[in-house]
Design a protein around this motif. Structure first.
Motif, PDB file in Angstrom:
ATOM      1  N   PRO A  31      32.983   5.432  -1.562  1.00 56.51           N
ATOM      2  CA  PRO A  31      34.085   5.998  -2.330  1.00 56.51           C
ATOM      3  C   PRO A  31      33.755   7.418  -2.807  1.00 56.51           C
ATOM      4  O   PRO A  31      32.588   7.726  -3.047  1.00 56.51           O
ATOM      5  CB  PRO A  31      34.226   5.037  -3.508  1.00 56.51           C
ATOM      6  CG  PRO A  31      32.905   4.374  -3.641  1.00 56.51           C
ATOM      7  CD  PRO A  31      32.254   4.395  -2.301  1.00 56.51           C
ATOM      8  N   ALA A  32      34.778   8.238  -2.921  1.00 59.32           N
ATOM      9  CA  ALA A  32      34.586   9.633  -3.307  1.00 59.32           C
ATOM     10  C   ALA A  32      34.243   9.734  -4.791  1.00 59.32           C
ATOM     11  O   ALA A  32      34.563   8.851  -5.589  1.00 59.32           O
ATOM     12  CB  ALA A  32      35.843  10.442  -3.003  1.00 59.32           C
ATOM     13  N   ALA A  33      33.567  10.827  -5.151  1.00 55.29           N
ATOM     14  CA  ALA A  33      33.206  11.075  -6.553  1.00 55.29           C
ATOM     15  C   ALA A  33      34.464  11.126  -7.403  1.00 55.29           C
ATOM     16  O   ALA A  33      35.484  11.694  -7.020  1.00 55.29           O
ATOM     17  CB  ALA A  33      32.432  12.381  -6.667  1.00 55.29           C
ATOM     18  N   GLY A  34      34.399  10.491  -8.576  1.00 50.67           N
ATOM     19  CA  GLY A  34      35.512  10.522  -9.503  1.00 50.67           C
ATOM     20  C   GLY A  34      36.505   9.402  -9.332  1.00 50.67           C
ATOM     21  O   GLY A  34      37.384   9.215 -10.181  1.00 50.67           O
ATOM     22  N   GLN A  35      36.397   8.648  -8.264  1.00 52.47           N
ATOM     23  CA  GLN A  35      37.317   7.534  -8.078  1.00 52.47           C
ATOM     24  C   GLN A  35      36.849   6.332  -8.892  1.00 52.47           C
ATOM     25  O   GLN A  35      35.653   6.131  -9.092  1.00 52.47           O
ATOM     26  CB  GLN A  35      37.432   7.196  -6.587  1.00 52.47           C
ATOM     27  CG  GLN A  35      38.127   8.316  -5.816  1.00 52.47           C
ATOM     28  CD  GLN A  35      38.050   8.142  -4.315  1.00 52.47           C
ATOM     29  OE1 GLN A  35      37.243   7.372  -3.815  1.00 52.47           O
ATOM     30  NE2 GLN A  35      38.879   8.885  -3.606  1.00 52.47           N
ATOM     31  N   GLN A  36      37.800   5.551  -9.346  1.00 54.96           N
ATOM     32  CA  GLN A  36      37.496   4.517 -10.331  1.00 54.96           C
ATOM     33  C   GLN A  36      37.068   3.188  -9.724  1.00 54.96           C
ATOM     34  O   GLN A  36      37.357   2.128 -10.246  1.00 54.96           O
ATOM     35  CB  GLN A  36      38.726   4.314 -11.237  1.00 54.96           C
ATOM     36  CG  GLN A  36      39.151   5.565 -11.975  1.00 54.96           C
ATOM     37  CD  GLN A  36      38.011   6.131 -12.812  1.00 54.96           C
ATOM     38  OE1 GLN A  36      37.371   5.404 -13.569  1.00 54.96           O
ATOM     39  NE2 GLN A  36      37.752   7.429 -12.684  1.00 54.96           N
ATOM     40  N   PHE A  37      36.402   3.260  -8.592  1.00 53.87           N
ATOM     41  CA  PHE A  37      35.872   2.071  -7.956  1.00 53.87           C
ATOM     42  C   PHE A  37      34.468   2.348  -7.437  1.00 53.87           C
ATOM     43  O   PHE A  37      34.125   3.486  -7.113  1.00 53.87           O
ATOM     44  CB  PHE A  37      36.748   1.628  -6.770  1.00 53.87           C
ATOM     45  CG  PHE A  37      37.959   0.846  -7.153  1.00 53.87           C
ATOM     46  CD1 PHE A  37      37.923  -0.540  -7.248  1.00 53.87           C
ATOM     47  CD2 PHE A  37      39.157   1.495  -7.415  1.00 53.87           C
ATOM     48  CE1 PHE A  37      39.045  -1.264  -7.590  1.00 53.87           C
ATOM     49  CE2 PHE A  37      40.292   0.776  -7.760  1.00 53.87           C
ATOM     50  CZ  PHE A  37      40.237  -0.602  -7.840  1.00 53.87           C
ATOM     51  N   ALA A  38      33.676   1.302  -7.355  1.00 52.70           N
ATOM     52  CA  ALA A  38      32.399   1.352  -6.639  1.00 52.70           C
ATOM     53  C   ALA A  38      32.376   0.167  -5.689  1.00 52.70           C
ATOM     54  O   ALA A  38      33.044  -0.844  -5.922  1.00 52.70           O
ATOM     55  CB  ALA A  38      31.231   1.273  -7.610  1.00 52.70           C
ATOM     56  N   MET A  39      31.647   0.287  -4.601  1.00 51.34           N
ATOM     57  CA  MET A  39      31.487  -0.826  -3.669  1.00 51.34           C
ATOM     58  C   MET A  39      30.145  -1.482  -3.916  1.00 51.34           C
ATOM     59  O   MET A  39      29.117  -0.809  -3.983  1.00 51.34           O
ATOM     60  CB  MET A  39      31.571  -0.337  -2.215  1.00 51.34           C
ATOM     61  CG  MET A  39      32.928   0.164  -1.819  1.00 51.34           C
ATOM     62  SD  MET A  39      33.086   0.484  -0.038  1.00 51.34           S
ATOM     63  CE  MET A  39      31.932   1.826   0.171  1.00 51.34           C
TER      64      MET A  39
END
Length: 352
Positions: free
Chosen positions: A146-154
């Motif tokens: 996921p891109a920086a700043g997006q509100q998810f992590a894998m």
């Protein structure tokens, strides 16, 4: 704002080392000799040559597993791309619960689709996604998922195993997958019918002009690159994979799972981050015997970004889990263009 994590059931995804050169017969399928994992020449008719191991472990039928093997083996380099994870320097080996991200770059403007083939048989579309619907990537640009700043992590879920993350990039906008076969799964999408999806993906190789909006002025160019990601289990035997690292050379070896029933077919898979040739594949069985699994005179190329599969779709032989039950260790020897060699091994359990 609290950052949410995406846990992938079935994992993103395997090994150990041992080898001694010995000689073993290439045995016909009708043999009654006691072996461990053995090389079996293929005598069946053409339509039976794609027979694969029992599908009970994944829910995939034989046709679906054969199609998936074809997609994993699919590799092309019309232009240069790079696909890596946050732990590629360590062989892309993760623990259950670890966070993971992927980075893609290309030396040419392209349209990219990033897919995750899980050990359970599911296929996720990681890019484009809910955050980034436009899959156009400029030359030299790094796409992080996921891109920086997006509100998810894998995060990686269990059990142990191997995920194949595949990037397919084209120079013109191309329909890789049917949107009607996709269902939202958080920020990503999951392909509802993996069998249909693998057929769609193979079209880029089998009928490229039908899949792409190419023209005589702009003929289709495409590249497919793969990354094997290993998720470790609670013991070295879990997961069915192995990694060797010598300097900046990283080699991987694995099978689709870590346990096979006697009589099942086994596909051995390899990756190397530098061009290499497989010159030896030896099994040390539970019986203590060592069996040569690579047919005499056969060498297999192992190219960066590709997955070498043994047996491949053009081969007329199989690897069979034969008696006796127990733990077997498979060891491959790779040779690079300078003549340097590396051993990489993994273990599987053979059960009755």
């Amino acid at each position: 704002m609290k950052r949410r994590s995406m846990v992938f059931p079935g994992v993103f995804l395997f090994f150990c080392v041992l080898a001694a050169p010995v000689f073993a017969d290439v045995l016909p399928r009708t043999t009654t000799a006691t072996r461990d994992i053995m090389l079996v020449e293929e005598f069946e008719e053409k339509e039976e040559q794609t027979a694969v191991a029992s599908p009970v472990w994944t829910g995939m039928d034989g046709e679906e597993q054969a199609a998936r093997l074809g997609v994993e083996e699919m590799h092309k380099t019309d232009f240069s791309v790079s696909l890596s994870s946050g732990k590629s320097a360590q062989g892309d080996v993760y623990e259950i619960g670890d966070k993971i991200e992927f980075t893609f770059t290309s030396d040419k403007d392209c349209y990219v689709t990033l897919l995750d083939f899980t050990p359970s048989g599911k296929i996720y579309v990681l890019f484009p996604n809910k955050w980034v619907s436009n899959n156009f990537v400029k030359a030299g640009e790094s796409v992080v998922v996921p891109a920086a700043g997006q509100q998810f992590a894998m995060k990686l879920g269990g059990p142990a195993g191997v995920d194949i993350v595949k990037a397919i990039a084209t120079n013109v906008e191309t329909k890789i997958l049917d949107p009607e076969n996709q269902k939202l799964f958080g920020p990503f999408s999951v392909l509802e019918d993996p069998k249909v999806a693998t057929r769609d993906i193979m079209l880029i190789e089998e009928e490229p002009e039908a899949a792409a909006a190419a023209s005589p002025e702009t003929p289709l160019e495409w590249t497919a690159a793969s990354l094997a990601v290993f998720t470790k289990g609670d013991s070295p035997e879990k997961g069915g994979f192995g990694v060797s690292i010598e300097g900046n050379w990283i080699a991987k070896i694995w099978a689709d799972r870590d346990a096979f029933l006697t009589g099942e077919s086994i596909f051995v898979k390899l990756q190397s981050n530098r061009p290499a040739t497989l010159v030896s594949l030896v099994n040390t069985g539970a019986s203590g015997r060592e069996n040569i699994l690579l047919p005499e005179g056969v060498e297999k190329s192992v190219l960066p970004g590709a997955i070498a599969i043994l047996p491949g779709k053009q081969d007329k032989w199989k690897l069979i889990a034969a008696t006796e039950p127990g733990v077997d260790v498979l060891t491959a020897v790779l040779r690079d263009e300078s003549g340097a060699e590396m051993k990489v091994s993994f273990s599987i359990t053979v059960e009755e």
